[in-house]
Scaffold this motif. Structure first.
Motif, short mmCIF file in Angstrom:
data_model
loop_
_atom_site.label_atom_id
_atom_site.label_comp_id
_atom_site.label_asym_id
_atom_site.label_seq_id
_atom_site.Cartn_x
_atom_site.Cartn_y
_atom_site.Cartn_z
N GLU A 1 0.86 -1.18 0.00
CA GLU A 1 0.00 0.00 0.00
C GLU A 1 0.89 1.23 0.00
N ARG A 2 0.74 2.09 -1.00
CA ARG A 2 1.70 3.18 -1.22
C ARG A 2 1.85 4.09 -0.01
N MET A 3 0.74 4.56 0.56
CA MET A 3 0.84 5.51 1.67
C MET A 3 1.57 4.89 2.85
N LEU A 4 1.20 3.65 3.20
CA LEU A 4 1.86 2.99 4.33
C LEU A 4 3.35 2.77 4.06
N ALA A 5 3.67 2.37 2.84
CA ALA A 5 5.07 2.10 2.51
C ALA A 5 5.92 3.35 2.66
N PHE A 6 5.52 4.44 2.03
CA PHE A 6 6.33 5.66 2.08
C PHE A 6 6.26 6.34 3.44
N ARG B 1 -7.28 21.25 11.14
CA ARG B 1 -7.49 22.10 9.96
C ARG B 1 -6.50 21.79 8.83
N ILE B 2 -5.35 21.21 9.19
CA ILE B 2 -4.32 20.89 8.20
C ILE B 2 -4.14 19.38 8.17
N SER B 3 -3.98 18.82 7.01
CA SER B 3 -3.88 17.36 6.90
C SER B 3 -2.59 16.86 7.54
N PRO B 4 -2.62 15.64 8.10
CA PRO B 4 -1.40 15.04 8.65
C PRO B 4 -0.28 14.93 7.62
N TYR B 5 -0.66 14.77 6.36
CA TYR B 5 0.33 14.70 5.28
C TYR B 5 1.17 15.98 5.22
N VAL B 6 0.52 17.13 5.30
CA VAL B 6 1.23 18.41 5.25
C VAL B 6 2.13 18.57 6.48
N LEU B 7 1.64 18.16 7.65
CA LEU B 7 2.45 18.24 8.87
C LEU B 7 3.69 17.35 8.75
N SER B 8 3.50 16.17 8.19
CA SER B 8 4.62 15.23 8.05
C SER B 8 5.70 15.79 7.12
N LEU C 1 16.93 14.62 4.40
CA LEU C 1 16.39 14.99 3.08
C LEU C 1 15.68 13.80 2.43
N ALA C 2 16.26 12.62 2.57
CA ALA C 2 15.60 11.42 2.04
C ALA C 2 14.26 11.20 2.73
N GLY C 3 14.21 11.47 4.05
CA GLY C 3 12.95 11.35 4.77
C GLY C 3 11.90 12.33 4.29
N ALA C 4 12.34 13.55 3.95
CA ALA C 4 11.41 14.54 3.41
C ALA C 4 10.82 14.07 2.08
N SER D 1 8.26 11.43 2.76
CA SER D 1 7.03 12.04 3.28
C SER D 1 6.19 12.61 2.14
N MET D 2 6.86 13.23 1.16
CA MET D 2 6.13 13.80 0.02
C MET D 2 5.44 12.71 -0.81
N LEU D 3 6.05 11.55 -0.86
CA LEU D 3 5.50 10.45 -1.65
C LEU D 3 4.41 9.68 -0.91
N ALA D 4 4.23 9.98 0.38
CA ALA D 4 3.29 9.22 1.21
C ALA D 4 1.88 9.80 1.14
N ARG D 5 1.47 10.27 0.00
CA ARG D 5 0.11 10.81 -0.16
C ARG D 5 -0.84 9.66 -0.52
N ALA D 6 -1.92 9.56 0.25
CA ALA D 6 -2.88 8.48 0.01
C ALA D 6 -3.63 8.73 -1.29
N ARG D 7 -3.93 7.65 -2.01
CA ARG D 7 -4.74 7.79 -3.22
C ARG D 7 -6.17 8.21 -2.86
N ALA D 8 -6.75 8.99 -3.69
CA ALA D 8 -8.13 9.42 -3.44
C ALA D 8 -9.08 8.23 -3.50
N ALA D 9 -10.04 8.19 -2.59
CA ALA D 9 -11.01 7.09 -2.55
C ALA D 9 -12.07 7.31 -3.62
#
Length: 495
Positions: free
Chosen positions: A274-279, A337-344, A472-475, A478-486
């Motif tokens: 699963e892409r989001m979990l993996a990244f 108000r801000i998605s966890p993805y943006v915080l990450s 930097l690799a972690g950043a 994090s950018m690649l860990a966006r969940a696919r839209a349902a």
């Protein structure tokens, strides 16, 4: 009057659940404080322990690594055991075992007995960590989870804030034994409060424990740590380093094969499908690798390079936990108000910026405000990332998979923590001659010639540069860990 559905804010059931959730948060936060204080006090006070036992460089490193190795190798195991025996019971047993291990560590007659007791502490800590996040996720309503997680992660910051100062004061005044004995009353309080607060929950289905997978993980990590520990002192061509690294690499495909065939694997490689979990998990690994040894590294910088005492070194590292203490709850509040993805992603970039500042300003004469600014950025980045990343993963899962995925998440993060300490110490000490390496751990290198201090500064620069690259690799992860839209009408995060 029309009653509100129980899952809506304002309904009596919702209010009652929220009250209980905050009591649960106080228990789980105590567990995180207990473990966080224990680790951060020892990071600062390690030179005092090393001097007491006249430990060599290898044993000095394993005072820290034994805890990290055993804790990492048993996290998923105790997540599974909790499903069989009860999450509350295993969690409370962790408090008891950690307290006993702390008491015996302070009575250690020799350094290797101390290392063994650190392993006992690690087992207790694994019982606590493997279940704390699951307990708090189950307790909070979904719309308040980010707030609860922000406070929970923030308590780790408070622990790391108090720990270095406490460790410095204890090492200079009461003696190294009290570095461990201060955990005893805290552990007893946490045990009693947890037993009073936590409700019993139904046990999960009886499922087999993956003993072979646990053994392979433990063996591979041990081999990797021994190789990293010895690489700094004996060089990459050392037979110990070659054998250890070869064994660790050879066991990786073996682990993948075994875990694919296991019915209930300790390391579920299918979760990487699963892409989001993996990244998100790869981002967590990189963040842990970049940040975990930072307080230890900076404490050694102040004591070994600047020649200050443990108390002054403890004060010097405070910007890291201060940054985490401020950023974690702030990120938790923003999470509504801000998605966890943006915080990450934002947290990852802040961490990288802080390490970049440190890499460019490593010198005994560097003004403290520059060092402090870099450390503060690292702390803010870590607090923001941990809150965002944890919420992102836990909120996106069905309730039935929380225990499994949380154990997997913690294990991946802890592998990063283990390797961070080993990698940092290896890169750092590789810059000085073999006869001076023990003095780095003792914190007395600054008493030698300016040439020796200059060599050590080269090691600090290399170490910060490596950690900056990892951040930097972690950043990027994090950018690649966006969940696919349902798909329309489908909840992307069933709970």
């Amino acid at each position: 009057m029309v009653s509100l559905p129980q899952d809506l804010p304002g309904s009596p059931e919702y209010v009652s659940r929220l009250r209980y959730a905050w009591r649960v948060c106080s228990v789980t936060s105590l567990g995180l404080v207990l473990i966080g204080v224990s680790g951060s006090t020892l990071n600062v006070a390690l030179p005092a322990v090393v001097r007491h036992f006249h430990a060599d460089a290898f044993a000095s490193g394993w005072i820290l690594l034994a805890f990290l190795l055993v804790n990492t190798a048993t996290l998923v195991f105790f997540g599974r055991v909790a499903d069989l025996l009860g999450r509350r019971e295993v969690y409370l047993a962790g408090f008891a075992l950690f307290t006993v291990g702390s008491l015996l560590a302070g009575l250690s007659p020799g350094v290797w007995f101390l290392i063994a007791m650190r392993a006992v502490q690690a087992v207790g800590a694994a019982m606590i960590l493997a279940n704390g996040t699951v307990i708090i996720t189950d307790a909070f309503p979904p719309d308040r989870l980010s707030q609860g997680m922000g406070v929970y992660i923030g308590t780790l910051s408070v622990a790391q804030l108090a720990g270095p100062t406490l460790g410095g004061l204890v090492a200079e005044t009461a003696g190294w034994q009290w570095i461990f004995w201060v955990n005893v009353p805290a552990g007893l309080i946490a045990l009693v409060w947890g037993a009073f607060t936590l409700r019993r929950v139904a046990r999960g289905p009886r499922e087999p424990v993956d003993a072979l997978g646990n053994l392979i993980v433990f063996t591979a990590l041990s081999a990797a740590l021994i190789a990293l520990s010895e690489a700094g002192s004996r060089g990459l061509s050392s037979p110990v380093v070659i054998v250890g690294a070869s064994l660790a690499l050879a066991l990786v495909p073996v682990l993948v094969i075994v875990e694919r065939r296991a019915s209930h694997p300790v390391l579920n490689v299918r979760l990487f499908g699963e892409r989001m979990l993996a990244f998100a998990n790869l981002a967590s690994f990189c963040n842990a690798l970049a940040r975990a040894a930072l307080i230890l590294l900076v404490a050694l910088y102040f004591q070994a390079a600047r020649g200050v005492d443990a108390v002054t070194a403890a004060l010097g590292v405070l910007p890291v936990p201060i940054g985490m203490a401020l950023a974690s709850p702030a990120a938790g509040s923003l999470g509504r108000r801000i998605s966890p993805y943006v915080l990450s992603v934002g947290g990852s970039l802040l961490s990288a910026a802080g390490l970049g500042v440190l890499a460019l300003n490593t010198d005994p004469a560097t003004p403290y405000w520059i060092v402090g600014a870099g450390l503060f950025l690292c702390g803010c980045g870590s607090g923001t990332f941990l809150t965002g990343n944890t919420t992102q993963v836990m909120a996106a899962l069905p309730a039935g998979s929380l225990g499994l995925v949380n154990g997997f998440r913690l294990m991946i993060m802890n592998v990063g923590i283990v390797l961070s300490v080993a990698l940092t110490l290896s890169v750092l000490t590789s810059s000085v001659s073999p006869e001076l390496r023990d003095l780095v751990y003792e914190g007395t290198l600054s008493r030698m010639s300016p040439v020796a201090v200059g060599q050590l500064m080269d090691g600090f620069r290399r170490t910060y540069t490596v950690l900056f690259a990892v951040a930097l690799a972690g950043a990027l992860m994090s950018m690649l860990a966006r969940a696919r839209a349902a798909p329309p009408g489908q909840d992307p995060a069933p709970r």
